[in-house]
Scaffold this motif. Structure first.
Motif: not given
Length: 226
Positions: A159-176
């Protein structure tokens, strides 16, 4: 499938307006799974009556028909995906595209027919339906179940693409999460609307109380967007 009558931008704007009116898309300050403070919150669990669910299914169906994606059946990962798969299947049948659907249990059933998959036999080109993609975990699990059944996952609709960086263990990743699914899992993702559409809606809203959140959403996108 025939082309939808709405252009993608019109459809997205109508969907965002509908989600706001239905109370599914809310504004304020909300903590996300990634620990971020988001100025908006999308809760698809609030499409909680027949009218709202039916309208949601229409948006999914129109977006899918417009995309031209070919699929043989629909798969809804438990739990939200179960209702979405059923609703989309009903709407597509109403439009002359009768598609079977299936879903999974969270725990395997050890009596009766057994197993973890329920509904139509999982075969052919299978479309996965969900509300959003947060980390891609549900999509990966769905792909594994579909492939284990001998079928081919062919795409994901949300329904909705938040279009924001994914996060892993509190670290922002370069991709959604959506980019991860499209690039790493090689799976097209068809969203009814995205954060860019939400921003467009906020900027042009007649309701000043809603329009007031445009700057906060823009700031959030500037910080976490992809």
């Amino acid at each position: 499938m025939t082309q939808a009558t709405h252009t993608p931008d019109q459809l997205a704007q109508e969907f965002v307006a509908f989600a706001v009116q239905a109370g599914v898309l809310r504004f304020g300050e909300f903590k996300t799974k990634a620990g971020r403070l988001s100025p908006y919150f999308f809760n698809a669990g609030l499409f909680d009556d027949g009218a709202k669910l039916g309208a949601l299914a229409k948006f999914y169906a129109q977006r899918l028909i417009a995309s031209g994606l070919q699929f043989d059946m629909i798969f809804g990962p438990a739990y939200k995906g179960i209702t979405l798969a059923a609703a989309l299947s009903i709407e597509l049948a109403r439009l002359g595209h009768n598609k079977p659907f299936a879903y999974n249990r969270k725990e395997a059933k050890d009596h009766g027919e057994g197993g973890t998959l329920v509904g139509a036999p999982v075969q052919g080109r299978v479309l996965i339906i969900d509300d959003v993609i947060s980390a891609g975990t549900s999509v990966r699990e769905s792909i594994a179940m579909i492939q284990a059944a001998g079928a081919t996952p062919c795409g994901v609709t949300i329904a909705l693409d938040r279009q924001e960086k994914a996060a892993e263990n509190g670290v922002d990743l370069p991709h959604s999460a959506v980019q991860y699914v499209t690039q790493q899992l090689q799976m097209p993702v068809i969203a009814i609307a995205g954060l860019a559409d939400l921003l467009q809606y906020l900027r042009s809203a007649d309701d000043s109380s809603v329009k007031a959140y445009a700057d906060a959403v823009q700031a959030y996108r500037d910080k976490y967007g992809v």
